[in-house]
Each structure stands twice: as structure tokens, then as C-alpha cells.
Design an enzyme around this catalytic site. Sequence first.
Site, mmCIF file in Angstrom:
data_model
loop_
_atom_site.group_PDB
_atom_site.id
_atom_site.type_symbol
_atom_site.label_atom_id
_atom_site.label_comp_id
_atom_site.label_asym_id
_atom_site.label_seq_id
_atom_site.Cartn_x
_atom_site.Cartn_y
_atom_site.Cartn_z
ATOM 1 N N SER A 23 -47.090 56.518 52.829
ATOM 2 C CA SER A 23 -46.787 57.073 54.144
ATOM 3 C C SER A 23 -46.684 58.594 54.146
ATOM 4 O O SER A 23 -47.284 59.262 54.987
ATOM 5 C CB SER A 23 -45.480 56.472 54.672
ATOM 6 O OG SER A 23 -45.575 55.064 54.792
ATOM 7 N N TYR A 100 -43.800 46.900 28.159
ATOM 8 C CA TYR A 100 -44.346 46.225 29.337
ATOM 9 C C TYR A 100 -45.743 45.738 28.984
ATOM 10 O O TYR A 100 -46.501 46.462 28.324
ATOM 11 C CB TYR A 100 -44.394 47.226 30.500
ATOM 12 C CG TYR A 100 -44.608 46.635 31.864
ATOM 13 C CD1 TYR A 100 -43.574 46.016 32.552
ATOM 14 C CD2 TYR A 100 -45.849 46.724 32.490
ATOM 15 C CE1 TYR A 100 -43.759 45.501 33.823
ATOM 16 C CE2 TYR A 100 -46.049 46.216 33.764
ATOM 17 C CZ TYR A 100 -45.006 45.601 34.424
ATOM 18 O OH TYR A 100 -45.192 45.082 35.680
ATOM 19 N N ALA A 108 -47.375 55.274 39.210
ATOM 20 C CA ALA A 108 -46.942 56.580 38.721
ATOM 21 C C ALA A 108 -45.571 56.955 39.265
ATOM 22 O O ALA A 108 -44.749 57.555 38.557
ATOM 23 C CB ALA A 108 -47.973 57.648 39.103
ATOM 24 N N ASP A 109 -45.306 56.600 40.513
ATOM 25 C CA ASP A 109 -44.005 56.925 41.105
ATOM 26 C C ASP A 109 -42.873 56.204 40.386
ATOM 27 O O ASP A 109 -41.773 56.750 40.197
ATOM 28 C CB ASP A 109 -43.989 56.610 42.597
ATOM 29 C CG ASP A 109 -44.347 55.154 42.896
ATOM 30 O OD1 ASP A 109 -45.004 54.487 42.064
ATOM 31 O OD2 ASP A 109 -43.980 54.679 43.993
#
Length: 258
Positions: A23, A100, A108-109
Amino acid sequence: MKDRCICTSEKSLSLLAIDVSNSFTKIALFDGLDIEKKLTVPTPQLKKGIFRQKLLKWKYDAVVISSVVPGVRSALEKTFKGSAIHWVTNRSPLGIGIDYPKPSSIGADRLCNAVACSKLFGKPAIVVDFGTAVTFDVISSRGDYIGGIIAPGLNAMTDYLHERTALLPRVKLKEPRSALGKSTVEAIRIGAVIGYRGLIRGLLTALVEEQFSKQSPVLVATGGDAALIASAMPEFAAVDPDLTLQGVCIIGHLAFKQ
């Protein structure tokens, strides 16, 4: 290709940190680890280059970008052509480990949130990012990213009610005055805000009980809806709206000193 070394100290290194979400895109100018200037623009504007004029007087040594929108990469590379650029991925120098199965699938965030939380608040920890989706990211006591949860964002609840029903309005979310609604709008707010806190608590309880039997994790919130939801939840040790940008900056310092 390896990022070129920027020969300056962490305290003086000036970075332009960019966090591209679905957004909105947040842009911050960091002097060392301190934010000097900050700008938020709708992500669709990145392709149009509308924000470029606002950055003309910003001076920086390098650009670090975290993006979950692949379609804007070309536009950003053109905008910052000639600058040293690092794109955050699981192969970036993070300062934390990754435990993981498929590291390349981690947003990336989410990596930036984990990096910033580990450095600023310690470990073990759980970061909850209240954005378009709400994400939970878990850092173990060893300092490894070990996974998380993805659930619908807060606004998805009210948007769904408005779009799928004939009479229910789109509601601006804020703290309800009571747990009992005396109007349709107030009833929707209660269901969204108070109900959403129940969702977050339930997921946190399950994570903590399963993953942290010996040590309680630090709980940190970030994202656009964190101030509304998490600030009224004493479970959270901190609400940090700039956590992702801080992570982008920390990774940038590591990347350009390799």
C-alpha cells in the site's frame, strides 16, 4: 554482484532506507542509526516517479531497499541510477541466523523486522507487523529467524463486510467507546478492533506456549495499525512504527562494510 564498500564509519554513514509495502512506501534518511528525514508515498506512485522531486536535496552515501512489490524494482533502479544500492534478501548480511526450510521465501520486510527487533530489543522475540496483512515473525533465543504467521490485516475485515453485504458501510476504525454497539457503525468497530485483539492474543499465546517453554520472548509491534491495536495490549513491550526502516538501515550498514 557484491555491493561496493562505502568507506566511512557506522556513525557517519548516511543511508537512504526504503521500505516498499503493497500500500505505502516509507523512505527515511539515516545519519548513522538516527532518522533525519522521513517521507511516505503511495506505492503506485513509485512507477510514476512523483516522489523524486522531494528527494533532490537529500544527501546520502548509499540506498538500501526492502520491497515486497517486485514490479517497482525497475523504476527504483532508474531513480537511483548511479547510487550504491543494496536490495534486502535472505542473502544479505543480517546479523542474525535463519533456521527456516526455504529462506528465499521470507519477505524482505519480515527479515528487516527480525533484524531490528533483535538488535534493539533483544531475543528471543516476536515481532507483529500490523499492515495490509498482519505478520508474526519469531526470533529464537539463539538469535535465529525461525518462522512466523500470516493473517488478514485489520482493514480486510471491515472492507470484506462492506464489499460482501448490501447494507453495511465502510467504517473508519478507531477505539470503540464500549463493548456493546448502539449503532451499525459502532458494532462493526467493536467486532473489528476488540475482536482483532482477541485474534492477536490467541496467536501469540499459541506461539509462546509451543516455542518458548523456558524463556518469555519480547513482544514488539509495528505497522500502520499497531498504534490502534497493540497500544491497548499490555503484552507488547514496545510499539515502534519505524522498526522495519530501522532494520533496513542496520542491514545497509552491514552490507556496505563487507
